[in-house]
Write a protein that holds these residues in place. Structure first.
Motif, PDB file in Angstrom:
ATOM      1  N   LEU A 208       0.830  -1.196   0.000  1.00 37.68           N
ATOM      2  CA  LEU A 208       0.000   0.000   0.000  1.00 37.68           C
ATOM      3  C   LEU A 208       0.867   1.249   0.000  1.00 37.68           C
ATOM      4  CD1 LEU A 208      -2.625  -1.074   2.689  1.00 37.68           C
ATOM      5  CD2 LEU A 208      -2.918  -1.117   0.201  1.00 37.68           C
ATOM      6  N   ASP A 209       0.431   2.252  -0.751  1.00 37.45           N
ATOM      7  CA  ASP A 209       1.200   3.487  -0.864  1.00 37.45           C
ATOM      8  C   ASP A 209       0.242   4.664  -0.999  1.00 37.45           C
ATOM      9  OD1 ASP A 209       3.644   5.016  -1.184  1.00 37.45           O
ATOM     10  OD2 ASP A 209       3.079   5.241  -3.286  1.00 37.45           O
ATOM     11  N   ASP A 210       0.673   5.824  -0.498  1.00 36.41           N
ATOM     12  CA  ASP A 210      -0.117   7.067  -0.592  1.00 36.41           C
ATOM     13  C   ASP A 210      -1.552   6.826  -0.120  1.00 36.41           C
ATOM     14  OD1 ASP A 210      -0.669   9.712  -1.083  1.00 36.41           O
ATOM     15  OD2 ASP A 210      -0.955   9.462  -3.235  1.00 36.41           O
ATOM     16  N   VAL A 211      -1.681   6.275   1.064  1.00 36.12           N
ATOM     17  CA  VAL A 211      -2.992   5.956   1.628  1.00 36.12           C
ATOM     18  C   VAL A 211      -3.608   7.219   2.219  1.00 36.12           C
ATOM     19  CG1 VAL A 211      -4.265   4.530   3.262  1.00 36.12           C
ATOM     20  CG2 VAL A 211      -2.183   3.634   2.173  1.00 36.12           C
ATOM     21  N   ARG A 212      -4.848   7.502   1.835  1.00 33.54           N
ATOM     22  CA  ARG A 212      -5.578   8.661   2.379  1.00 33.54           C
ATOM     23  C   ARG A 212      -6.961   8.185   2.816  1.00 33.54           C
ATOM     24  NH1 ARG A 212      -4.810  12.603  -2.847  1.00 33.54           N
ATOM     25  NH2 ARG A 212      -2.671  11.955  -3.392  1.00 33.54           N
ATOM     26  N   ILE A 213      -7.305   8.457   4.057  1.00 33.90           N
ATOM     27  CA  ILE A 213      -8.579   8.013   4.613  1.00 33.90           C
ATOM     28  C   ILE A 213      -9.235   9.177   5.341  1.00 33.90           C
ATOM     29  CG2 ILE A 213      -9.714   6.390   6.200  1.00 33.90           C
ATOM     30  CD1 ILE A 213      -7.186   4.623   5.918  1.00 33.90           C
ATOM     31  N   ALA A 214     -10.536   9.343   5.145  1.00 32.73           N
ATOM     32  CA  ALA A 214     -11.281  10.368   5.868  1.00 32.73           C
ATOM     33  C   ALA A 214     -12.656   9.829   6.223  1.00 32.73           C
ATOM     34  CB  ALA A 214     -11.414  11.643   5.037  1.00 32.73           C
ATOM     35  N   VAL A 215     -13.243  10.402   7.264  1.00 37.04           N
ATOM     36  CA  VAL A 215     -14.569   9.990   7.724  1.00 37.04           C
ATOM     37  C   VAL A 215     -15.453  11.216   7.922  1.00 37.04           C
ATOM     38  CG1 VAL A 215     -13.730   7.891   8.843  1.00 37.04           C
ATOM     39  CG2 VAL A 215     -13.864  10.012  10.158  1.00 37.04           C
ATOM     40  N   SER A 216     -16.745  11.024   7.732  1.00 33.60           N
ATOM     41  CA  SER A 216     -17.759  12.029   8.058  1.00 33.60           C
ATOM     42  C   SER A 216     -18.728  11.433   9.061  1.00 33.60           C
ATOM     43  CB  SER A 216     -18.536  12.458   6.809  1.00 33.60           C
ATOM     44  OG  SER A 216     -17.745  13.225   5.939  1.00 33.60           O
ATOM     45  N   GLY A 217     -19.317  12.303   9.874  1.00 31.12           N
ATOM     46  CA  GLY A 217     -20.336  11.865  10.815  1.00 31.12           C
ATOM     47  C   GLY A 217     -19.787  11.294  12.105  1.00 31.12           C
ATOM     48  N   ALA A 218     -18.466  11.249  12.253  1.00 34.49           N
ATOM     49  CA  ALA A 218     -17.875  10.588  13.418  1.00 34.49           C
ATOM     50  C   ALA A 218     -17.101  11.544  14.313  1.00 34.49           C
ATOM     51  CB  ALA A 218     -16.963   9.455  12.960  1.00 34.49           C
ATOM     52  N   ALA A 219     -17.221  12.845  14.071  1.00 36.22           N
ATOM     53  CA  ALA A 219     -16.533  13.839  14.885  1.00 36.22           C
ATOM     54  C   ALA A 219     -17.228  15.181  14.670  1.00 36.22           C
ATOM     55  CB  ALA A 219     -15.056  13.914  14.523  1.00 36.22           C
ATOM     56  N   GLU A 220     -16.666  16.244  15.240  1.00 36.42           N
ATOM     57  CA  GLU A 220     -17.270  17.568  15.093  1.00 36.42           C
ATOM     58  C   GLU A 220     -17.171  18.082  13.670  1.00 36.42           C
ATOM     59  OE1 GLU A 220     -15.596  20.195  17.939  1.00 36.42           O
ATOM     60  OE2 GLU A 220     -16.696  19.332  19.627  1.00 36.42           O
ATOM     61  N   THR A 221     -16.302  17.501  12.879  1.00 35.58           N
ATOM     62  CA  THR A 221     -16.174  17.844  11.473  1.00 35.58           C
ATOM     63  C   THR A 221     -15.609  16.646  10.738  1.00 35.58           C
ATOM     64  OG1 THR A 221     -15.253  19.458   9.906  1.00 35.58           O
ATOM     65  CG2 THR A 221     -13.853  18.793  11.737  1.00 35.58           C
ATOM     66  N   ALA A 222     -15.759  16.610   9.424  1.00 36.46           N
ATOM     67  CA  ALA A 222     -15.107  15.557   8.643  1.00 36.46           C
ATOM     68  C   ALA A 222     -13.603  15.658   8.844  1.00 36.46           C
ATOM     69  CB  ALA A 222     -15.457  15.708   7.168  1.00 36.46           C
ATOM     70  N   LEU A 223     -12.928  14.516   8.902  1.00 34.95           N
ATOM     71  CA  LEU A 223     -11.499  14.585   9.192  1.00 34.95           C
ATOM     72  C   LEU A 223     -10.726  13.436   8.565  1.00 34.95           C
ATOM     73  CD1 LEU A 223     -10.751  13.473  12.864  1.00 34.95           C
ATOM     74  CD2 LEU A 223     -12.888  12.971  11.703  1.00 34.95           C
ATOM     75  N   ARG A 224      -9.462  13.725   8.248  1.00 37.37           N
ATOM     76  CA  ARG A 224      -8.518  12.712   7.808  1.00 37.37           C
ATOM     77  C   ARG A 224      -8.052  11.901   9.019  1.00 37.37           C
ATOM     78  NH1 ARG A 224      -5.380  14.033   2.946  1.00 37.37           N
ATOM     79  NH2 ARG A 224      -3.913  12.407   3.543  1.00 37.37           N
ATOM     80  N   LEU A 225      -7.530  10.709   8.745  1.00 37.85           N
ATOM     81  CA  LEU A 225      -6.979   9.846   9.785  1.00 37.85           C
ATOM     82  C   LEU A 225      -5.496   9.609   9.493  1.00 37.85           C
ATOM     83  CD1 LEU A 225      -9.877   7.222  10.041  1.00 37.85           C
ATOM     84  CD2 LEU A 225      -9.586   9.350  11.335  1.00 37.85           C
ATOM     85  N   PRO A 226      -4.646  10.609   9.736  1.00 37.11           N
ATOM     86  CA  PRO A 226      -3.240  10.515   9.324  1.00 37.11           C
ATOM     87  C   PRO A 226      -2.470   9.394  10.011  1.00 37.11           C
ATOM     88  CG  PRO A 226      -3.604  12.432  10.733  1.00 37.11           C
ATOM     89  CD  PRO A 226      -4.949  11.899  10.382  1.00 37.11           C
ATOM     90  N   GLY A 227      -2.755   9.128  11.288  1.00 37.88           N
ATOM     91  CA  GLY A 227      -2.055   8.053  11.973  1.00 37.88           C
ATOM     92  C   GLY A 227      -2.316   6.706  11.330  1.00 37.88           C
ATOM     93  N   LEU A 228      -3.558   6.480  10.954  1.00 38.48           N
ATOM     94  CA  LEU A 228      -3.915   5.226  10.292  1.00 38.48           C
ATOM     95  C   LEU A 228      -3.303   5.147   8.900  1.00 38.48           C
ATOM     96  CD1 LEU A 228      -5.599   2.657  10.696  1.00 38.48           C
ATOM     97  CD2 LEU A 228      -7.513   3.846   9.609  1.00 38.48           C
ATOM     98  N   GLU A 229      -3.273   6.266   8.200  1.00 39.08           N
ATOM     99  CA  GLU A 229      -2.667   6.286   6.866  1.00 39.08           C
ATOM    100  C   GLU A 229      -1.195   5.880   6.922  1.00 39.08           C
ATOM    101  OE1 GLU A 229      -5.457  10.009   5.280  1.00 39.08           O
ATOM    102  OE2 GLU A 229      -3.372  10.328   5.801  1.00 39.08           O
ATOM    103  N   VAL A 230      -0.477   6.425   7.897  1.00 34.42           N
ATOM    104  CA  VAL A 230       0.944   6.095   8.041  1.00 34.42           C
ATOM    105  C   VAL A 230       1.116   4.628   8.412  1.00 34.42           C
ATOM    106  CG1 VAL A 230       3.004   6.533   9.422  1.00 34.42           C
ATOM    107  CG2 VAL A 230       1.609   8.446   8.633  1.00 34.42           C
ATOM    108  N   ALA A 231       0.243   4.119   9.299  1.00 32.98           N
ATOM    109  CA  ALA A 231       0.359   2.728   9.733  1.00 32.98           C
ATOM    110  C   ALA A 231       0.119   1.744   8.595  1.00 32.98           C
ATOM    111  CB  ALA A 231      -0.627   2.474  10.873  1.00 32.98           C
ATOM    112  N   LEU A 232      -0.759   2.092   7.657  1.00 33.72           N
ATOM    113  CA  LEU A 232      -1.074   1.192   6.547  1.00 33.72           C
ATOM    114  C   LEU A 232      -0.054   1.264   5.417  1.00 33.72           C
ATOM    115  CD1 LEU A 232      -4.937   1.668   6.341  1.00 33.72           C
ATOM    116  CD2 LEU A 232      -3.745  -0.466   6.864  1.00 33.72           C
ATOM    117  N   ALA A 233       0.578   2.409   5.259  1.00 33.27           N
ATOM    118  CA  ALA A 233       1.527   2.587   4.154  1.00 33.27           C
ATOM    119  C   ALA A 233       2.667   1.573   4.269  1.00 33.27           C
ATOM    120  CB  ALA A 233       2.077   4.004   4.160  1.00 33.27           C
ATOM    121  N   GLY A 234       2.972   0.917   3.158  1.00 37.82           N
ATOM    122  CA  GLY A 234       4.053  -0.053   3.115  1.00 37.82           C
ATOM    123  C   GLY A 234       3.649  -1.469   3.456  1.00 37.82           C
ATOM    124  N   GLN A 235       2.415  -1.667   3.892  1.00 39.46           N
ATOM    125  CA  GLN A 235       1.959  -3.009   4.229  1.00 39.46           C
ATOM    126  C   GLN A 235       1.333  -3.692   3.015  1.00 39.46           C
ATOM    127  OE1 GLN A 235       0.446  -4.067   8.032  1.00 39.46           O
ATOM    128  NE2 GLN A 235       0.296  -1.934   8.709  1.00 39.46           N
TER     129      GLN A 235
END
Length: 286
Positions: A208-235
């Motif tokens: 996996l490379d250049d992983v980008r993930i975002a969610v809506s409805g699960a926080a005060e605003t839509a947001l990216r999940l950078p920690g998860l993106e970094v954890a998945l990259a290279g796997q």
């Protein structure tokens, strides 16, 4: 209820609109009015001045500009949904529009208006973040560029100042071989999302490379999940890795509950949707 009293302005060009914004400190811009008008009727919004930009035809466009697509402030949802440029270069947007709002809303509402409204359960704020769009904010005499991930600061709140107007959205074309995924659960198709998950990624040499993930409805605003993106990259992609990532993402979120859906259920939705989104994006990557 009906709106509180306000002064109505209908400028003929962008410069006139920006001049009005610079002159009046308590003003709201209206294009489609799909969100603003109901809020005014309930008096949740009480602008003293309403600036109608529907005559600003210079802002009604969807264009290819080199390695990016530019979308003007008056481009309606339905026009974007029907755009061949969007379908060719950003099928994620075309697909997501099958879930976004209802026909009457999409017919008059604008994408830029939706972004400025910044509803935390709206899908497009998450989508433009994974697409790494840039928003162009203009005021009388100047303009600035804001990355999508920095635009949303809270529920119904953005970095846009009182004298600024979102005039254009610039979205870089995803590189060839980019895969995408989108999943949503709502009470009815077209309603705001209880939870929506969106992803872009590439697969290079089986990883996996250049992983980008975002969610809506699960926080005060839509947001990216950078920690998860970094954890998945290279796997190497696998169902076990995706399930583990979904559990970590759900546990890290602090969604708000409502009368119709609990915070725990929203976390469960993210846990269920994220593996599907990652699997779909991986399958589309080539």
């Amino acid at each position: 209820m009906k709106p509180a009293p306000f002064d109505y302005h209908r400028p003929e060009d962008l410069q006139s609109a920006l001049s009005l914004l610079g002159t009046h400190t308590d003003a709201s811009i209206i294009a489609g009015g799909q969100s603003l008008v109901p809020m005014m009727n309930y008096r949740l919004a009480q602008p003293e001045h309403l600036i109608d930009i529907n005559r600003l035809s210079e802002l009604d466009y969807i264009r290819e500009d080199g390695d990016q697509i530019t979308i003007g402030a008056l481009a309606r949802h339905d026009a974007i949904h029907a755009s061949e440029l969007i379908a060719e270069h950003m099928p994620l947007i075309s697909h997501a529009y099958e879930w976004i709002a209802h026909k009457a809303v999409r017919n008059r509402g604008t994408l830029c208006g939706n972004l400025c409204h910044a509803d935390p359960a709206s899908e497009m704020p998450a989508i433009i973040q994974v697409l790494e769009a840039t928003l162009i904010l203009a005021r009388n005499g100047s303009s600035r560029e804001v990355p999508a991930k920095e635009f949303f600061v809270g529920t119904y709140d953005t970095v846009c100042e009182e004298d600024e107007m979102l005039v254009e959205l610039r979205i870089p074309k995803p590189t060839a071989g980019t895969g995408w995924g989108f999943e949503e659960v709502s009470m009815r198709k077209g309603d705001f999302a209880w939870a929506a998950v969106v992803c872009l990624l590439r697969v290079e040499n089986g990883r996996l490379d250049d992983v980008r993930i975002a969610v809506s409805g699960a926080a005060e605003t839509a947001l990216r999940l950078p920690g998860l993106e970094v954890a998945l990259a290279g796997q190497a992609p696998s169902s076990d890795i995706f399930e583990n990532a979904a559990t970590k993402a759900a546990d890290a979120l602090a969604p708000f509950g409502s009368a119709t859906v609990s915070a725990d259920y929203k976390r469960d939705l993210v846990r269920a949707l994220l593996p599907r989104v990652l699997s779909a994006a991986t399958a589309r990557a080539s």
